[in-house]
Design a protein around this motif. Sequence first.
Motif, PDB file in Angstrom:
ATOM      1  N   SER A  59       0.865  -1.190   0.000  1.00  0.00           N
ATOM      2  CA  SER A  59       0.000   0.000   0.000  1.00  0.00           C
ATOM      3  C   SER A  59       0.897   1.234   0.000  1.00  0.00           C
ATOM      4  O   SER A  59       2.116   1.133   0.151  1.00  0.00           O
ATOM      5  N   CYS A  60       0.299   2.403  -0.156  1.00  0.00           N
ATOM      6  CA  CYS A  60       1.085   3.638  -0.145  1.00  0.00           C
ATOM      7  C   CYS A  60       1.527   4.005   1.271  1.00  0.00           C
ATOM      8  O   CYS A  60       2.606   4.553   1.465  1.00  0.00           O
ATOM      9  N   THR A  61       0.689   3.661   2.256  1.00  0.00           N
ATOM     10  CA  THR A  61       0.978   4.084   3.640  1.00  0.00           C
ATOM     11  C   THR A  61       1.784   3.055   4.414  1.00  0.00           C
ATOM     12  O   THR A  61       2.359   3.363   5.446  1.00  0.00           O
ATOM     13  N   ASN A 104      -0.676  11.484  -2.232  1.00  0.00           N
ATOM     14  CA  ASN A 104       0.193  11.792  -1.090  1.00  0.00           C
ATOM     15  C   ASN A 104       1.351  10.823  -0.919  1.00  0.00           C
ATOM     16  O   ASN A 104       2.024  10.826   0.106  1.00  0.00           O
ATOM     17  N   CYS A 105       1.577   9.974  -1.907  1.00  0.00           N
ATOM     18  CA  CYS A 105       2.609   8.938  -1.756  1.00  0.00           C
ATOM     19  C   CYS A 105       3.862   9.342  -2.545  1.00  0.00           C
ATOM     20  O   CYS A 105       3.798   9.563  -3.757  1.00  0.00           O
ATOM     21  N   PRO A 106       5.008   9.451  -1.856  1.00  0.00           N
ATOM     22  CA  PRO A 106       6.231   9.827  -2.571  1.00  0.00           C
ATOM     23  C   PRO A 106       6.596   8.841  -3.688  1.00  0.00           C
ATOM     24  O   PRO A 106       7.071   9.256  -4.749  1.00  0.00           O
ATOM     25  N   ASP A 107       6.353   7.551  -3.458  1.00  0.00           N
ATOM     26  CA  ASP A 107       6.676   6.556  -4.496  1.00  0.00           C
ATOM     27  C   ASP A 107       5.801   6.744  -5.740  1.00  0.00           C
ATOM     28  O   ASP A 107       6.292   6.681  -6.873  1.00  0.00           O
ATOM     29  N   CYS A 108       4.514   6.963  -5.506  1.00  0.00           N
ATOM     30  CA  CYS A 108       3.600   7.163  -6.647  1.00  0.00           C
ATOM     31  C   CYS A 108       3.938   8.469  -7.365  1.00  0.00           C
ATOM     32  O   CYS A 108       3.915   8.517  -8.603  1.00  0.00           O
ATOM     33  N   GLN A 109       4.242   9.508  -6.604  1.00  0.00           N
ATOM     34  CA  GLN A 109       4.577  10.792  -7.234  1.00  0.00           C
ATOM     35  C   GLN A 109       5.878  10.694  -8.031  1.00  0.00           C
ATOM     36  O   GLN A 109       6.013  11.291  -9.091  1.00  0.00           O
ATOM     37  N   LEU A 158      -3.529  -0.548  -4.273  1.00  0.00           N
ATOM     38  CA  LEU A 158      -2.138  -0.966  -4.502  1.00  0.00           C
ATOM     39  C   LEU A 158      -1.295   0.257  -4.858  1.00  0.00           C
ATOM     40  O   LEU A 158      -1.705   1.098  -5.657  1.00  0.00           O
ATOM     41  N   CYS A 159      -0.101   0.328  -4.294  1.00  0.00           N
ATOM     42  CA  CYS A 159       0.810   1.425  -4.605  1.00  0.00           C
ATOM     43  C   CYS A 159       1.404   1.192  -6.001  1.00  0.00           C
ATOM     44  O   CYS A 159       1.958   0.129  -6.283  1.00  0.00           O
ATOM     45  N   ALA A 160       1.248   2.201  -6.857  1.00  0.00           N
ATOM     46  CA  ALA A 160       1.761   2.068  -8.230  1.00  0.00           C
ATOM     47  C   ALA A 160       3.222   2.481  -8.329  1.00  0.00           C
ATOM     48  O   ALA A 160       3.847   2.335  -9.382  1.00  0.00           O
TER      49      ALA A 160
END
Length: 464
Positions: free
Chosen positions: A201-203, A261-266, A220-222
């Motif tokens: 997940s993102c968190t 709000n997710c650094p990985d997704c951004q 799911l975190c992309a």
Amino acid sequence: MRKINVIPLPNKITYLGGETETAAPETSVCESLGEEEYILTVDKDGTKLAGGSEKALFYGMQTLRQLGKSCPCIRIEDKPAFPYRGFMLDTVRHIFSIEDTKKLIDAAASVKMNVMHWHLTDDQGFRFFSSRRTDATKKGSVREKSNFGKLKESGSYGGYFTPEEMKEIVDYCAERYITVIPEFDIPGHTSAMLHAYPHLSCTGGPIDIKTCQGIFDDILCAGKDETFETVFDILSDIIEIFPSEYIHIGGDEAPKKRWKNCPDCQKRIADEGLKNEEELQGWFTNKVVEFLESNGRKSVVWNESLRSGLVKNSLVQMWMDRKKDSVAYANKGGKIIVSDFFHYYCDYPYGMTPLAKTYNFDPILKGIKNSNSVVGVEAPIWTEYINNFDRLCFMCFPRFTAVAETGWTEKQNKNVGDFCRRFEKYSDILSEIGITPSPASEWNPSPLKRLKIISFLLGLLDRE
Ligand SMILES: [Zn+2]
């Protein structure tokens, strides 16, 4: 003259005069006929069946079975209006046994449906046993309780289908010329999977398996590569069990709050030169589609997957598409399946979706330029409010049968009154299978009754 009672109504019927007994047919495969096309003749000289393939002969046999022991002398030349004629079963919110699922398959086969879409993963449970990622199933298949609106059940609820059970369903369907399309719904509707793998997940979690219906923020975190490693492992297991050309990868109702709000997704958005989180979902989908294609498979996605404008090669399942993305996709050469929420969702009461509304719906949506871009129809049954097979059958029959007729019978040959007349006789076949449909008094409630039911439903929504 007596009319025949066959569902779906054959497209060309010639009455030859007089009545006769039906018999086991002389069959022949005839190359000049289409793959699903058959010609059935029953007259004083006997019963003859020609079909374009073994599958077409199977369809001819379904017609013959419904003609009964004696029938008018007749010649039927028949082929379907659409190549894709399906139903969807949600076994996440409530589980339906292999034995009961086979009854649905028997009913679908009897009306010449050719797809069973099996919804196996969602927020409330992960029902697919993954051999490569056993925790997805072991940790993701049991929820603490069930709290679906008025249907509340205390105590834990869960279970999953073993590879052997799923193969049993695949084989059972294959014998009836039905393809099973499994659905692994990603990147949204993944709470159960994220309960097992919170680091995807993102968190970082923890994330609960959901006990109520809804749309949930954790998806799911992309941005994390491990998400794809896990998804591809699970898809590899799915591919091994299900031989279908198409695998359904969901894509519906994926909120973008976490991705924003997710650094990985951004970082992924920046690295891939994407405009926003919608495009990130398009990128996510395309990555999964490429994986499927590299394994010789194609994808089906719910219509929300089109929002990014990036999805190109998927079969799109239209269910509720306010922006008409599905029509635009079809007009650009894409293919769609129609499962319109307001007409084909069988979990809504007859007061909201009367049988005539389901039956009369034209799947060639307004604005479609080429009718061939609509490959067919599918009737879904979602099971938040359905925890037993009798209730399931009450909701799905005659609706499944009505959608099957729309899939097979040309529009100009359809008539809802005649369908209801034929259904009365057809229900004998359902009863042989072990299915009790809703009684005719339920199908088309009066406007006053409909208003009461709709007000009641709106009241329920207000309270939540
Ligand atoms: Zn993320």
